[in-house]
Design a protein around this motif. Structure first.
Motif, PDB file in Angstrom:
ATOM      1  N   GLU A   1       0.803  -1.216   0.000  1.00 48.76           N
ATOM      2  CA  GLU A   1       0.000   0.000   0.000  1.00 48.76           C
ATOM      3  C   GLU A   1       0.842   1.275   0.000  1.00 48.76           C
ATOM      4  O   GLU A   1       0.343   2.330  -0.398  1.00 48.76           O
ATOM      5  N   THR A   2       2.090   1.200   0.440  1.00 49.31           N
ATOM      6  CA  THR A   2       2.949   2.391   0.375  1.00 49.31           C
ATOM      7  C   THR A   2       3.607   2.520  -0.995  1.00 49.31           C
ATOM      8  O   THR A   2       3.941   3.620  -1.423  1.00 49.31           O
ATOM      9  N   ARG A   3       3.769   1.413  -1.686  1.00 44.95           N
ATOM     10  CA  ARG A   3       4.470   1.400  -2.975  1.00 44.95           C
ATOM     11  C   ARG A   3       3.546   1.691  -4.163  1.00 44.95           C
ATOM     12  O   ARG A   3       3.982   2.248  -5.174  1.00 44.95           O
ATOM     13  N   PHE A   4       2.262   1.305  -4.044  1.00 48.37           N
ATOM     14  CA  PHE A   4       1.341   1.394  -5.180  1.00 48.37           C
ATOM     15  C   PHE A   4       0.090   2.184  -4.811  1.00 48.37           C
ATOM     16  O   PHE A   4      -0.245   2.330  -3.632  1.00 48.37           O
ATOM     17  N   ASP A   5      -0.613   2.678  -5.837  1.00 52.25           N
ATOM     18  CA  ASP A   5      -1.911   3.311  -5.637  1.00 52.25           C
ATOM     19  C   ASP A   5      -2.928   2.188  -5.471  1.00 52.25           C
ATOM     20  O   ASP A   5      -3.687   1.848  -6.381  1.00 52.25           O
ATOM     21  N   ALA A   6      -2.892   1.583  -4.293  1.00 50.60           N
ATOM     22  CA  ALA A   6      -3.722   0.414  -4.001  1.00 50.60           C
ATOM     23  C   ALA A   6      -4.053   0.412  -2.512  1.00 50.60           C
ATOM     24  O   ALA A   6      -3.231   0.805  -1.685  1.00 50.60           O
ATOM     25  N   LYS A   7      -5.247  -0.034  -2.194  1.00 51.61           N
ATOM     26  CA  LYS A   7      -5.690  -0.098  -0.803  1.00 51.61           C
ATOM     27  C   LYS A   7      -6.616  -1.292  -0.635  1.00 51.61           C
ATOM     28  O   LYS A   7      -7.595  -1.449  -1.363  1.00 51.61           O
ATOM     29  N   VAL A   8      -6.272  -2.148   0.317  1.00 46.41           N
ATOM     30  CA  VAL A   8      -7.123  -3.292   0.635  1.00 46.41           C
ATOM     31  C   VAL A   8      -8.264  -2.814   1.516  1.00 46.41           C
ATOM     32  O   VAL A   8      -8.032  -2.242   2.587  1.00 46.41           O
ATOM     33  N   PHE A   9      -9.493  -3.028   1.058  1.00 43.80           N
ATOM     34  CA  PHE A   9     -10.649  -2.706   1.897  1.00 43.80           C
ATOM     35  C   PHE A   9     -10.878  -3.810   2.912  1.00 43.80           C
ATOM     36  O   PHE A   9     -11.111  -3.545   4.087  1.00 43.80           O
TER      37      PHE A   9
ATOM     38  N   GLY B   1      -3.472  -0.371 -15.024  1.00 48.35           N
ATOM     39  CA  GLY B   1      -2.023  -0.235 -15.116  1.00 48.35           C
ATOM     40  C   GLY B   1      -1.368  -0.371 -13.747  1.00 48.35           C
ATOM     41  O   GLY B   1      -0.300  -0.987 -13.613  1.00 48.35           O
ATOM     42  N   GLU B   2      -2.006   0.188 -12.720  1.00 48.99           N
ATOM     43  CA  GLU B   2      -1.450   0.077 -11.362  1.00 48.99           C
ATOM     44  C   GLU B   2      -1.528  -1.372 -10.874  1.00 48.99           C
ATOM     45  O   GLU B   2      -0.626  -1.862 -10.201  1.00 48.99           O
ATOM     46  N   TRP B   3      -2.618  -2.049 -11.217  1.00 48.27           N
ATOM     47  CA  TRP B   3      -2.701  -3.483 -10.877  1.00 48.27           C
ATOM     48  C   TRP B   3      -1.522  -4.227 -11.500  1.00 48.27           C
ATOM     49  O   TRP B   3      -0.874  -5.034 -10.848  1.00 48.27           O
ATOM     50  N   GLU B   4      -1.247  -3.947 -12.780  1.00 50.12           N
ATOM     51  CA  GLU B   4      -0.137  -4.615 -13.470  1.00 50.12           C
ATOM     52  C   GLU B   4       1.196  -4.290 -12.811  1.00 50.12           C
ATOM     53  O   GLU B   4       2.017  -5.182 -12.585  1.00 50.12           O
ATOM     54  N   ARG B   5       1.439  -3.024 -12.469  1.00 52.87           N
ATOM     55  CA  ARG B   5       2.691  -2.635 -11.799  1.00 52.87           C
ATOM     56  C   ARG B   5       2.834  -3.354 -10.462  1.00 52.87           C
ATOM     57  O   ARG B   5       3.942  -3.716 -10.064  1.00 52.87           O
ATOM     58  N   SER B   6       1.729  -3.566  -9.774  1.00 54.79           N
ATOM     59  CA  SER B   6       1.796  -4.194  -8.443  1.00 54.79           C
ATOM     60  C   SER B   6       2.169  -5.669  -8.494  1.00 54.79           C
ATOM     61  O   SER B   6       2.434  -6.278  -7.462  1.00 54.79           O
ATOM     62  N   ARG B   7       2.226  -6.262  -9.683  1.00 56.99           N
ATOM     63  CA  ARG B   7       2.638  -7.664  -9.832  1.00 56.99           C
ATOM     64  C   ARG B   7       4.156  -7.825  -9.818  1.00 56.99           C
ATOM     65  O   ARG B   7       4.654  -8.940  -9.940  1.00 56.99           O
ATOM     66  N   ASP B   8       4.903  -6.757  -9.687  1.00 59.00           N
ATOM     67  CA  ASP B   8       6.372  -6.779  -9.723  1.00 59.00           C
ATOM     68  C   ASP B   8       6.918  -7.789  -8.703  1.00 59.00           C
ATOM     69  O   ASP B   8       6.790  -7.580  -7.496  1.00 59.00           O
ATOM     70  N   PRO B   9       7.538  -8.881  -9.157  1.00 64.56           N
ATOM     71  CA  PRO B   9       7.975  -9.927  -8.225  1.00 64.56           C
ATOM     72  C   PRO B   9       9.153  -9.527  -7.351  1.00 64.56           C
ATOM     73  O   PRO B   9       9.476 -10.239  -6.396  1.00 64.56           O
ATOM     74  N   SER B  10       9.797  -8.398  -7.645  1.00 66.64           N
ATOM     75  CA  SER B  10      10.968  -7.997  -6.859  1.00 66.64           C
ATOM     76  C   SER B  10      10.589  -7.257  -5.581  1.00 66.64           C
ATOM     77  O   SER B  10      11.437  -7.026  -4.716  1.00 66.64           O
TER      78      SER B  10
END
Length: 198
Positions: A130-138, A162-171
């Motif tokens: 949640e700090t790395r991506f524009d994403a929030k778990v409800f 696009g943000e969902w795709e970026r959040s798949r970064d395995p690193s």
């Protein structure tokens, strides 16, 4: 602790989005009042983007102590499946869905003796995620177990696909934690939706 319910609707097939419009109008006119009269709070209506048929919708309700409402007679509804949900580490009481972006609803079937570890790893991964991506778990909800599997529903908001795709970064630390969680997962399925207020 409040309990939750996901209504999963299959609407009648119709040209354009006539069924969705009829359903949404009847939900606003009759259904919302029925839910509120039974002590419930409508948190959001989820319309299909990817992963569901075009005539599928879901409604998330938070219930109080007074009862339940039957929404199966709303306009255009052919079938409804109701899933009782218990929150795990999220949502907290009073949390609201943040609208805009996309909401991914992902079901997990997990080995029953790994359910606690699954929840723990989820929470650990969210800190970096949640700090790395524009994403929030409800919320991460536990549903009724089926066929020897613990069942969970995860609802996550992303800024866009696009943000969902970026959040798949395995690193990332988040994905490395989620890969450990994946080792406990027997089956998973996700749908991308647009959430609207009711």
């Amino acid at each position: 602790m409040a309990d939750y319910e996901l209504f999963q609707f299959q609407l009648a097939a119709a040209p354009g989005r006539r069924s969705q419009a009829a359903f949404a109008g009847d939900l606003k006119d009759r259904g919302a009042g029925s839910v509120r009269a039974a002590g419930g709070e409508l948190l959001g209506l989820f319309a299909s983007q990817l992963g569901w048929a075009a005539n599928e919708l879901a409604l998330l309700v938070r219930w109080g102590e007074r009862g339940r409402a039957d929404l199966s007679s709303l306009a255009a509804v052919e079938a409804v499946r109701r899933e009782a949900l218990t929150p795990t580490i999220r949502p907290a009481a009073g949390d609201r869905l943040r609208l805009g972006g996309i909401h991914v609803l992902r079901w997990f079937h997990v080995l029953p003796d790994s359910a606690e570890e699954f929840v723990k790893l989820s929470g650990e991964g969210w800190a970096d995620f949640e700090t790395r991506f524009d994403a929030k778990v409800f919320g991460l909800f536990r549903a009724r177990d089926e066929a020897g599997a613990a069942r969970f529903l995860l609802i996550t908001r992303y800024g866009d696909h696009g943000e969902w795709e970026r959040s798949r970064d395995p690193s990332t630390a988040a994905m490395q934690t989620f890969m450990r969680r994946q080792q406990l997962t027997v089956w998973t399925q996700a749908a991308s939706t647009l959430a609207t207020a009711v």
